[in-house]
Design a protein around this motif. Structure first.
Motif, PDB file in Angstrom:
ATOM      1  N   PHE A 197      -2.811  16.487   8.205  1.00 20.32           N
ATOM      2  CA  PHE A 197      -2.779  16.767   9.286  1.00 20.32           C
ATOM      3  C   PHE A 197      -4.041  18.091   9.936  1.00 20.32           C
ATOM      4  N   ASP A 198      -4.447  18.428   8.811  1.00 15.46           N
ATOM      5  CA  ASP A 198      -5.712  19.911   9.502  1.00 15.46           C
ATOM      6  C   ASP A 198      -4.943  20.385   9.831  1.00 15.46           C
ATOM      7  N   GLY A 199      -3.867  21.175  10.108  1.00 18.47           N
ATOM      8  CA  GLY A 199      -3.392  21.917  11.014  1.00 18.47           C
ATOM      9  C   GLY A 199      -2.336  21.146  12.141  1.00 18.47           C
ATOM     10  N   LEU A 200      -2.719  20.514  12.987  1.00 23.52           N
ATOM     11  CA  LEU A 200      -2.430  20.016  13.645  1.00 23.52           C
ATOM     12  C   LEU A 200      -1.029  18.979  13.532  1.00 23.52           C
ATOM     13  N   THR A 201       0.035  19.575  14.721  1.00 25.97           N
ATOM     14  CA  THR A 201       0.929  18.492  14.951  1.00 25.97           C
ATOM     15  C   THR A 201       1.331  17.281  14.726  1.00 25.97           C
ATOM     16  N   PRO A 202       1.676  17.289  14.081  1.00 21.08           N
ATOM     17  CA  PRO A 202       1.795  15.558  13.526  1.00 21.08           C
ATOM     18  C   PRO A 202       2.879  14.652  14.332  1.00 21.08           C
ATOM     19  N   TYR A 203       2.838  13.215  14.813  1.00 18.85           N
ATOM     20  CA  TYR A 203       4.098  13.334  15.840  1.00 18.85           C
ATOM     21  C   TYR A 203       4.201  11.963  15.119  1.00 18.85           C
ATOM     22  N   PRO A 204       5.628  11.146  14.826  1.00 20.32           N
ATOM     23  CA  PRO A 204       6.861  12.156  14.577  1.00 20.32           C
ATOM     24  C   PRO A 204       6.822  13.070  13.449  1.00 20.32           C
ATOM     25  N   SER A 205       8.131  14.045  13.485  1.00 20.36           N
ATOM     26  CA  SER A 205       7.817  15.060  12.471  1.00 20.36           C
ATOM     27  C   SER A 205       8.997  14.217  11.626  1.00 20.36           C
ATOM     28  N   GLN A 206       9.996  13.558  11.706  1.00 18.15           N
ATOM     29  CA  GLN A 206      11.010  12.630  10.588  1.00 18.15           C
ATOM     30  C   GLN A 206      10.502  12.464   9.634  1.00 18.15           C
ATOM     31  N   ASN A 208      11.199   9.858   7.615  1.00 13.83           N
ATOM     32  CA  ASN A 208      10.947   8.691   8.100  1.00 13.83           C
ATOM     33  C   ASN A 208       9.544   8.181   8.821  1.00 13.83           C
ATOM     34  N   ALA A 209       9.789   9.214  10.125  1.00 12.58           N
ATOM     35  CA  ALA A 209       8.584   9.169  10.708  1.00 12.58           C
ATOM     36  C   ALA A 209       9.014   7.967  11.550  1.00 12.58           C
ATOM     37  N   VAL A 210      10.473   7.799  12.230  1.00 14.87           N
ATOM     38  CA  VAL A 210      10.706   6.971  13.211  1.00 14.87           C
ATOM     39  C   VAL A 210      10.036   8.022  14.274  1.00 14.87           C
ATOM     40  N   GLY A 211      10.125   7.721  15.180  1.00 14.85           N
ATOM     41  CA  GLY A 211      10.665   8.506  16.814  1.00 14.85           C
ATOM     42  C   GLY A 211      10.089   8.197  17.697  1.00 14.85           C
ATOM     43  N   ALA A 212      10.262   8.371  18.994  1.00 13.27           N
ATOM     44  CA  ALA A 212      10.338   8.287  20.313  1.00 13.27           C
ATOM     45  C   ALA A 212       8.871   8.178  20.494  1.00 13.27           C
ATOM     46  N   ILE A 213       7.819   7.676  21.620  1.00 12.37           N
ATOM     47  CA  ILE A 213       7.548   7.835  22.096  1.00 12.37           C
ATOM     48  C   ILE A 213       6.545   8.746  22.823  1.00 12.37           C
ATOM     49  N   ASN A 214       7.860   9.428  23.743  1.00  8.76           N
ATOM     50  CA  ASN A 214       7.460  10.111  25.245  1.00  8.76           C
ATOM     51  C   ASN A 214       7.432  11.318  24.998  1.00  8.76           C
ATOM     52  N   ASN A 215       7.736  11.732  23.229  1.00 11.89           N
ATOM     53  CA  ASN A 215       7.635  12.948  22.253  1.00 11.89           C
ATOM     54  C   ASN A 215       6.089  13.382  21.890  1.00 11.89           C
ATOM     55  N   ILE A 216       5.190  12.888  21.813  1.00 11.16           N
ATOM     56  CA  ILE A 216       3.855  13.239  21.939  1.00 11.16           C
ATOM     57  C   ILE A 216       3.153  13.036  22.907  1.00 11.16           C
ATOM     58  N   ILE A 224      -0.748  11.396  14.290  1.00 11.28           N
ATOM     59  CA  ILE A 224       0.323  10.271  13.640  1.00 11.28           C
ATOM     60  C   ILE A 224       0.981  10.338  12.166  1.00 11.28           C
ATOM     61  N   LYS A 225       2.374  10.880  12.328  1.00 19.23           N
ATOM     62  CA  LYS A 225       2.321  10.368  10.618  1.00 19.23           C
ATOM     63  C   LYS A 225       3.520   9.038  10.767  1.00 19.23           C
ATOM     64  N   ARG A 226       2.741   8.605   9.080  1.00 18.01           N
ATOM     65  CA  ARG A 226       3.422   7.411   9.450  1.00 18.01           C
ATOM     66  C   ARG A 226       3.536   6.987   8.116  1.00 18.01           C
ATOM     67  N   THR A 227       4.777   6.188   8.091  1.00 16.68           N
ATOM     68  CA  THR A 227       5.004   5.308   6.335  1.00 16.68           C
ATOM     69  C   THR A 227       4.589   4.901   5.440  1.00 16.68           C
ATOM     70  N   PHE A 228       4.613   5.070   4.365  1.00 13.39           N
ATOM     71  CA  PHE A 228       3.700   3.941   3.543  1.00 13.39           C
ATOM     72  C   PHE A 228       5.034   3.658   2.288  1.00 13.39           C
ATOM     73  N   SER A 229       4.012   2.436   1.572  1.00 12.42           N
ATOM     74  CA  SER A 229       4.829   1.756   0.490  1.00 12.42           C
ATOM     75  C   SER A 229       4.172   0.415   0.246  1.00 12.42           C
TER      76      SER A 229
END
Length: 371
Positions: A197-206, A208-216, A224-229
């Protein structure tokens, strides 16, 4: 966008629709309303959950996936079906032989195949010109940093090869540093990664990359933090994220990527599970479409005037920072003691839908060609 060696620059200008800055929505009620308020729901079409997905590296899995996605629908809350859709993160060329991946390269989606899916909601994403930062560039790379050169040349390549389509979304290749900052500096809306993220705050922080849009936060660029598999077994990350999405009312989205879906059997099972659990309360789309709705509702200027049985709501897009918007869609929820008789808009380039029972109104337009 002109290229000047060694310099970053942000695309300037407003994010206005082509026929003007404003949309005027006219709502006629059966009788004079005692009060009328309108608000943007947190997600498009007033949905409560969202799954955002992309395939990386020009994956031909996109084609198999879309065989299912084109026939799997949710509605716009007003009875109109929308097929499931996603994004395709692209590289321009092979690192070793310099061949263009979209030009009938073995095991890659062709230019024509991807372009044909854009009307079905596909978003084209910047995944760097070469997947490796140094690629086939000579040493040294002129006055550029490698991420800068890769990022900007890929942005130009997308316009050149994909019918003047303009990217607004980055997927960081592997875990290489510098790409998030390039995307931010050059006017993209967001960049997605598992952990860079190059020093930027990622959303979500969990994790497993699940979150609430209102927290962005309201901001012109988001990491943006994503899951990949590539593991599509029933216990794999795709199914785990899906379970987490529906396990809590405080979780309403996740983004996930993959290189492919194998024979598609487990992918189809995953989609079946999404349909069974989400029904018509869930969006399945690209992260760009999801984030552009959030961006527009936070920056557009909304005003309204009540005159007898009529309410006119004006949406002014000129206050939206330019982010090369593709989906100009906005949803409104009206609260009133009067029944809606009909709704109209003053724009021929937008489509309108509304639901007189829920008082949901949608204005929709997609731009896919830039000059």
């Amino acid at each position: 966008m002109a290229i000047i060696k060694g310099r970053r620059f942000i695309v300037s200008g407003g994010g206005e629709p082509p026929e003007g800055d404003t949309i005027e929505i006219t709502v006629n009620f059966a009788g004079a309303p005692g009060s009328v308020t309108s608000a943007f729901p947190k997600m498009k079409f007033n949905k409560s959950k969202a799954i955002l997905m992309e395939f990386d590296d020009d994956s031909p899995g996109l084609l198999t996936a879309y065989d299912r996605l084109k026939t799997t629908n949710y509605t716009d809350g007003c009875g109109n079906p929308r097929n499931y859709s996603l994004g395709l993160a692209l590289n321009a060329k092979n690192n070793f032989n310099n061949a263009e991946w979209g030009a009938d390269y073995p095991g890659k989606t062709t230019f024509a195949q991807a372009i044909a899916l854009i009307p079905f909601g596909l978003d084209i994403m910047n995944h760097s010109y070469y997947h490796e930062p140094t690629g086939n560039y000579p040493q040294p790379a002129d006055n550029w940093t490698f991420p800068q050169k890769n990022f900007i040349e890929m942005d130009n390549f997308i316009k050149l090869r994909y019918n003047n389509y303009k990217a607004n979304a980055l997927v960081v290749p592997t875990n290489y540093a510098g790409y998030q900052l390039e995307a931010q500096a050059n006017g993209y809306l967001f960049g997605a990664s598992e952990g860079t993220f190059d020093g930027l705050t990622p959303y979500p922080s969990q994790f497993n990359a699940v979150g609430a849009i209102n927290n962005i936060p309201k901001q012109t660029y988001s990491a943006i933090k994503r899951t990949f598999s590539d593991n599509w077994t029933s216990g794999g990350p795709h199914f785990t994220a899906l379970t987490a999405l529906f396990a809590s009312s405080s979780v309403d989205y996740f983004e996930i990527g993959s290189h492919g879906i194998g024979d598609g059997v487990n992918f189809n099972s995953w989609i079946d599970s999404i349909v069974a659990q989400g029904g018509d309360n869930l969006l399945f789309q690209s992260m760009r479409e999801f984030m552009e709705y959030k961006h527009l509702k936070e920056y557009v200027t909304k005003s309204q005037v009540v005159n007898g049985n009529t309410v006119k709501i004006t949406l002014d897009y000129s206050t939206v920072p330019n982010q090369n918007i593709s989906w100009y869609d906005l949803s409104l929820l009206l609260t009133s003691d009067a029944a809606i008789s009909n709704v109209s808009i003053n724009r021929s380039d937008f489509t309108l839908s509304y639901n007189t029972t829920t008082k949901l109104i949608n204005v929709k337009k997609r731009k896919t060609v830039w000059a």
